[in-house]
Write an enzyme that holds these catalytic residues in place. Structure first.
Site, PDB file in Angstrom:
ATOM      1  N   HIS A 126       0.839  -1.205   0.000  1.00 16.54           N
ATOM      2  CA  HIS A 126       0.000   0.000   0.000  1.00 16.54           C
ATOM      3  C   HIS A 126       0.878   1.260   0.000  1.00 16.54           C
ATOM      4  O   HIS A 126       0.599   2.231  -0.706  1.00 16.54           O
ATOM      5  CB  HIS A 126      -0.883   0.051   1.257  1.00 16.54           C
ATOM      6  CG  HIS A 126      -1.847  -1.085   1.384  1.00 16.54           C
ATOM      7  ND1 HIS A 126      -1.718  -2.059   2.335  1.00 16.54           N
ATOM      8  CD2 HIS A 126      -2.967  -1.377   0.691  1.00 16.54           C
ATOM      9  CE1 HIS A 126      -2.718  -2.909   2.213  1.00 16.54           C
ATOM     10  NE2 HIS A 126      -3.498  -2.526   1.226  1.00 16.54           N
ATOM     11  N   ARG A 163      -3.850 -10.213   4.540  1.00 17.00           N
ATOM     12  CA  ARG A 163      -4.291 -11.528   5.052  1.00 17.00           C
ATOM     13  C   ARG A 163      -3.111 -12.440   5.416  1.00 17.00           C
ATOM     14  O   ARG A 163      -3.327 -13.480   6.032  1.00 17.00           O
ATOM     15  CB  ARG A 163      -5.205 -12.202   4.041  1.00 17.00           C
ATOM     16  CG  ARG A 163      -6.580 -11.555   3.975  1.00 17.00           C
ATOM     17  CD  ARG A 163      -7.563 -12.348   3.145  1.00 17.00           C
ATOM     18  NE  ARG A 163      -8.916 -11.868   3.306  1.00 17.00           N
ATOM     19  CZ  ARG A 163      -9.587 -11.148   2.386  1.00 17.00           C
ATOM     20  NH1 ARG A 163      -9.017 -10.813   1.258  1.00 17.00           N
ATOM     21  NH2 ARG A 163     -10.835 -10.768   2.618  1.00 17.00           N
TER      22      ARG A 163
END
Ligand code: PAF
Length: 285
Positions: A39, A190
């Site tokens: 990100h 995740r």
């Protein structure tokens, strides 16, 4: 500008309208939070090319299936805020579910047909409509010039490009390279679910992609043979259960008759609790 958190659509629009009036370019990075270096690399890319960077953190209920991890999806707003600030984000939009969906269930949604049915769509039939709906809403709210997405969710990126073109949404969609750990594992929020042995086993995805790319580079031209090679390699890892492995056309995500143009290798496997995805581009010259 130091990072400012905005929670409402009205306030964000008011600020961005002012910025547009002074002709500022706006880069946008939508996320579901629990930020990692992947990100941050999108945020840095947005920062390098735009006057103002907006990032959003919204765990979008619409894109989770009934048995998926919506309730337990990892969240850490304090840490996310630090990462976003360091990566050059000016405005961090963190709406509540009520702010985004004031009427509860939505009766209007964005559905992309063919592209969304296969691969991820085969096991997650409502996922892409939920994703496309929230991304469209966010595009309307932010009105960015450019929006940045990781290539790790390669099918998501293809679908976003498609509905942006189909609906003439005035935003340039920019795909950014996959950020990986040193051992090759693609970064994902995740990954935090992986137990230590599973974390080790999870590298089978990137190792398999590399092996398949090498086979193509050495002359293999049959996409079915490549997919079989990938399946056989994942089968050697007892903690991984393959969902799909394929060699596809990067734009249509169809399996070609023969590999005679650049292709994309896609893979998805369950490794312990999380279902992980990864992909790799291969030029076949
Ligand atoms: O890739 C994600 O994190 C999400 O699918 C996105 C694009 C932020 C939409 O919720």
């Amino acid at each position: 500008m130091t990072l400012r958190q905005i929670d409402t659509i009205e306030e964000l629009r008011a600020i961005l309208d002012r910025e547009r009036r002074r002709e500022a370019t706006i880069g946008f990075v939508p996320t579901m939070g629990f930020l990692h270096d992947g990100h941050a690399s999108l945020m840095r890319a947005a920062n390098a090319a735009n006057d103002l960077v907006v990032a959003s953190i919204f765990v979008n209920p619409l894109q989770f299936g009934a048995n998926e991890d919506l309730a337990s999806y990892p969240r850490d707003l304090e840490r996310d805020t630090e990462i976003a600030a360091d990566a050059g984000v000016d405005l961090l939009f963190v709406p509540s579910v009520d702010e985004m969906y004031p009427h509860g269930a939505v009766s209007t949604s964005v559905r992309v047909d063919e592209l969304a049915r296969r691969w991820e769509g085969a096991t997650r039939p409502t996922h892409f409509a939920g994703m496309a709906t929230v991304v469209t809403k966010l595009f309307w709210i932010v009105g960015a010039c450019r929006a940045y997405f990781g290539e790790k969710d390669f099918q998501q990126l293809a679908i976003i490009r498609r509905f942006v073109a189909d609906l003439s949404i005035p935003v340039e969609v920019i795909g950014c390279p996959i950020a990986r750990a040193e051992d090759g594992l693609a970064l994902s929020s995740r990954n935090t679910y992986l137990e230590p042995a599973e974390r080790q086993a999870a590298t089978v995805l990137s190792r398999t992609l590399e092996a398949a790319a090498t086979a193509i580079e050495k002359g293999e031209r049959d996409p079915i043979v490549v997919a079989e090679l990938m399946a056989a390699m994942v089968a050697t890892e007892p903690l991984a259960r393959l969902d799909y492995a394929a060699c596809v056309d990067p734009a249509t995500l169809d399996v070609p008759e023969r590999i005679d143009a650049p292709c994309r290798l896609l893979i998805a496997a369950q490794v312990g609790r999380p279902r992980l995805i990864d992909n790799l581009g291969v030029s076949c010259e």
